[in-house]
Design a protein around this motif. Structure first.
Motif, PDB file in Angstrom:
ATOM      1  N   LEU A  43      -2.873 -12.339  10.489  1.00 54.50           N
ATOM      2  CA  LEU A  43      -1.891 -13.370   9.874  1.00 54.50           C
ATOM      3  C   LEU A  43      -1.073 -12.720   8.707  1.00 54.50           C
ATOM      4  N   GLY A  44      -1.903 -11.842   8.084  1.00 54.07           N
ATOM      5  CA  GLY A  44      -1.329 -11.124   6.869  1.00 54.07           C
ATOM      6  C   GLY A  44       0.198 -10.282   7.567  1.00 54.07           C
ATOM      7  N   ALA A  45       0.006  -9.777   8.513  1.00 53.63           N
ATOM      8  CA  ALA A  45       1.193  -8.897   8.999  1.00 53.63           C
ATOM      9  C   ALA A  45       2.223  -9.934   9.362  1.00 53.63           C
ATOM     10  N   MET A  46       2.054 -10.810  10.049  1.00 50.25           N
ATOM     11  CA  MET A  46       3.159 -11.900  10.105  1.00 50.25           C
ATOM     12  C   MET A  46       3.952 -12.364   8.918  1.00 50.25           C
ATOM     13  N   LEU A  47       2.815 -12.931   8.082  1.00 51.20           N
ATOM     14  CA  LEU A  47       3.596 -13.218   6.889  1.00 51.20           C
ATOM     15  C   LEU A  47       4.278 -12.417   6.009  1.00 51.20           C
ATOM     16  N   ILE A  48       3.848 -10.889   5.771  1.00 51.09           N
ATOM     17  CA  ILE A  48       4.598  -9.995   5.322  1.00 51.09           C
ATOM     18  C   ILE A  48       5.979  -9.607   5.904  1.00 51.09           C
ATOM     19  N   ASP A  49       5.626  -9.733   7.345  1.00 47.09           N
ATOM     20  CA  ASP A  49       6.997  -9.424   7.954  1.00 47.09           C
ATOM     21  C   ASP A  49       8.213 -10.640   7.816  1.00 47.09           C
ATOM     22  N   ARG A  50       7.725 -11.880   7.708  1.00 51.21           N
ATOM     23  CA  ARG A  50       8.534 -12.750   7.368  1.00 51.21           C
ATOM     24  C   ARG A  50       9.235 -12.813   6.004  1.00 51.21           C
ATOM     25  N   ARG A  51       8.350 -12.687   5.025  1.00 53.06           N
ATOM     26  CA  ARG A  51       8.658 -12.217   3.488  1.00 53.06           C
ATOM     27  C   ARG A  51       9.552 -11.078   3.333  1.00 53.06           C
ATOM     28  N   LYS A  52       9.073 -10.154   4.065  1.00 51.63           N
ATOM     29  CA  LYS A  52       9.985  -8.798   3.998  1.00 51.63           C
ATOM     30  C   LYS A  52      11.467  -8.617   4.535  1.00 51.63           C
ATOM     31  N   ARG A  53      11.305  -9.475   5.766  1.00 49.79           N
ATOM     32  CA  ARG A  53      12.488  -9.679   6.559  1.00 49.79           C
ATOM     33  C   ARG A  53      13.556 -10.469   5.704  1.00 49.79           C
ATOM     34  N   GLY A 108       0.878  -1.338  -0.155  1.00 54.10           N
ATOM     35  CA  GLY A 108       0.109  -0.040  -0.059  1.00 54.10           C
ATOM     36  C   GLY A 108       0.894   1.131  -0.014  1.00 54.10           C
ATOM     37  N   GLY A 109       2.138   1.211   0.107  1.00 53.67           N
ATOM     38  CA  GLY A 109       3.142   2.373  -0.060  1.00 53.67           C
ATOM     39  C   GLY A 109       3.440   2.873  -1.398  1.00 53.67           C
ATOM     40  N   ALA A 110       4.091   3.918  -1.421  1.00 54.46           N
ATOM     41  CA  ALA A 110       4.735   4.337  -2.640  1.00 54.46           C
ATOM     42  C   ALA A 110       6.067   5.055  -2.565  1.00 54.46           C
ATOM     43  N   LYS A 111       6.871   4.884  -3.463  1.00 51.67           N
ATOM     44  CA  LYS A 111       8.393   5.608  -3.702  1.00 51.67           C
ATOM     45  C   LYS A 111       8.900   5.042  -2.209  1.00 51.67           C
ATOM     46  N   LYS A 112       8.966   3.745  -1.959  1.00 47.49           N
ATOM     47  CA  LYS A 112       9.628   3.134  -0.676  1.00 47.49           C
ATOM     48  C   LYS A 112      10.934   3.511  -0.364  1.00 47.49           C
ATOM     49  N   SER A 113      11.621   3.723  -1.333  1.00 46.02           N
ATOM     50  CA  SER A 113      13.010   4.418  -1.244  1.00 46.02           C
ATOM     51  C   SER A 113      13.075   5.579  -0.574  1.00 46.02           C
ATOM     52  N   ARG A 114      12.064   6.389  -0.398  1.00 46.88           N
ATOM     53  CA  ARG A 114      12.066   7.688   0.126  1.00 46.88           C
ATOM     54  C   ARG A 114      11.706   7.450   1.743  1.00 46.88           C
ATOM     55  N   PHE A 115      11.394   6.339   2.153  1.00 48.79           N
ATOM     56  CA  PHE A 115      11.082   6.208   3.490  1.00 48.79           C
ATOM     57  C   PHE A 115      12.342   6.701   4.432  1.00 48.79           C
ATOM     58  N   ILE A 151       2.935   7.477  10.827  1.00 48.64           N
ATOM     59  CA  ILE A 151       2.032   6.193  11.269  1.00 48.64           C
ATOM     60  C   ILE A 151       2.844   5.074  11.235  1.00 48.64           C
ATOM     61  N   VAL A 152       3.904   4.893  10.395  1.00 50.29           N
ATOM     62  CA  VAL A 152       4.622   3.769  10.454  1.00 50.29           C
ATOM     63  C   VAL A 152       5.346   3.415  11.783  1.00 50.29           C
ATOM     64  N   ARG A 153       5.598   4.640  12.695  1.00 48.40           N
ATOM     65  CA  ARG A 153       5.902   4.454  14.012  1.00 48.40           C
ATOM     66  C   ARG A 153       4.894   3.385  14.814  1.00 48.40           C
ATOM     67  N   LEU A 154       3.778   3.733  14.466  1.00 53.05           N
ATOM     68  CA  LEU A 154       2.701   3.048  15.353  1.00 53.05           C
ATOM     69  C   LEU A 154       2.693   1.655  15.076  1.00 53.05           C
ATOM     70  N   THR A 155       3.017   1.325  13.637  1.00 49.07           N
ATOM     71  CA  THR A 155       2.858  -0.223  13.207  1.00 49.07           C
ATOM     72  C   THR A 155       3.342  -0.232  11.733  1.00 49.07           C
ATOM     73  N   ARG A 156       4.211  -1.274  11.502  1.00 49.15           N
ATOM     74  CA  ARG A 156       4.613  -1.629  10.267  1.00 49.15           C
ATOM     75  C   ARG A 156       3.421  -1.711   9.189  1.00 49.15           C
ATOM     76  N   HIS A 157       2.324  -1.895   9.543  1.00 49.28           N
ATOM     77  CA  HIS A 157       1.348  -2.192   8.725  1.00 49.28           C
ATOM     78  C   HIS A 157      -0.128  -1.851   8.921  1.00 49.28           C
ATOM     79  N   PRO A 158       0.080  -0.191   8.600  1.00 47.85           N
ATOM     80  CA  PRO A 158      -1.118   0.367   9.186  1.00 47.85           C
ATOM     81  C   PRO A 158      -2.354   0.106   8.298  1.00 47.85           C
TER      82      PRO A 158
END
Length: 220
Positions: free
Chosen positions: A155-165, A100-107, A114-121
């Motif tokens: 469950l989606g948050a956990m799966l995405i964390d595993r894949r992204k990490r 759901g993000g855009a231009k992720k290199s600009r993070f 909002i990403v401070r609150l959660t990796r998956h807003p």
């Protein structure tokens, strides 16, 4: 139709959210309709199936699990305001941890917003939406529906964390540690204010459209 339509709608919902995004299937579709066409088509399909499964839950046999009280609706209204603001602050902003993000290199981990609150807003918004709507809808079909959505988000948050990490390696660890060491400081306070306002406007739009689209007036 009893439970048949609800079961069918539920099955189609999960198939539509798993098959098209499988790497080989998605690559095949993107090669034919392009990235924009895939995103548009997938969004339309998702909304159509979501509308069907929600409608099917309302038409399923009514099996009460708990009673309704006026205060439950007030809780849902408050939760939905938070959901809309989270969506306004999340959609299209840099976020290397989730979708759901855009231009992720600009993070900027020093200004995570909002990403401070959660990796998956967006998944947080989905879970809050589901739990907020389950409270005043205490029948079996709606509890299954909204409970499944909340579980899907977790469950989606956990799966995405595993894949992204796995994909990002040490960079994921560095960015995650850095974004947790600061406050909710956004990249731009002015843009954050505008996004928050858009979230409030979305909230007002949903309140206005809810009776016509869903058949229930949130404000009574």
């Amino acid at each position: 139709m009893g439970w048949a339509e609800f079961i069918a709608a539920f099955g189609v919902f999960f198939l539509s959210h798993s098959v098209p995004v499988r790497p080989k299937v998605k690559a095949w579709l993107v090669a034919r309709v392009g990235p924009g066409g895939f995103t548009l088509g997938y969004s339309i399909l998702s909304l159509a199936v979501l509308a069907w499964v929600i409608g099917a839950a309302g038409r399923a046999p009514f099996v009460p699990l708990w009673g309704w009280a006026a205060w439950q609706g007030h809780v849902t209204l408050g939760v939905m305001l938070a959901v809309c603001v989270i969506l306004g602050l999340s959609i299209g902003r840099p976020n290397p941890f989730s979708f759901g993000g855009a231009k992720k290199s600009r993070f900027d981990p020093d200004r995570p917003g909002i990403v401070r609150l959660t990796r998956h807003p967006l998944l947080l918004a989905l879970a809050l939406w589901a739990l907020g709507h389950m409270l005043p809808n205490g029948d079996l079909a709606h509890v299954i529906l909204f409970g499944s959505f909340a579980g899907f988000a977790g469950l989606g948050a956990m799966l995405i964390d595993r894949r992204k990490r796995r994909a990002m390696g040490a960079e994921w660890v560095r960015l995650d540690r850095a974004r947790r060491q600061v406050g909710l400081r956004p990249q731009s306070w002015a843009m954050a204010g505008l996004r928050g306002l858009l979230g409030v406007l979305l909230y007002a739009l949903l309140l206005w459209a809810h009776p016509a689209v869903i058949g229930v007036a949130p404000l009574g």
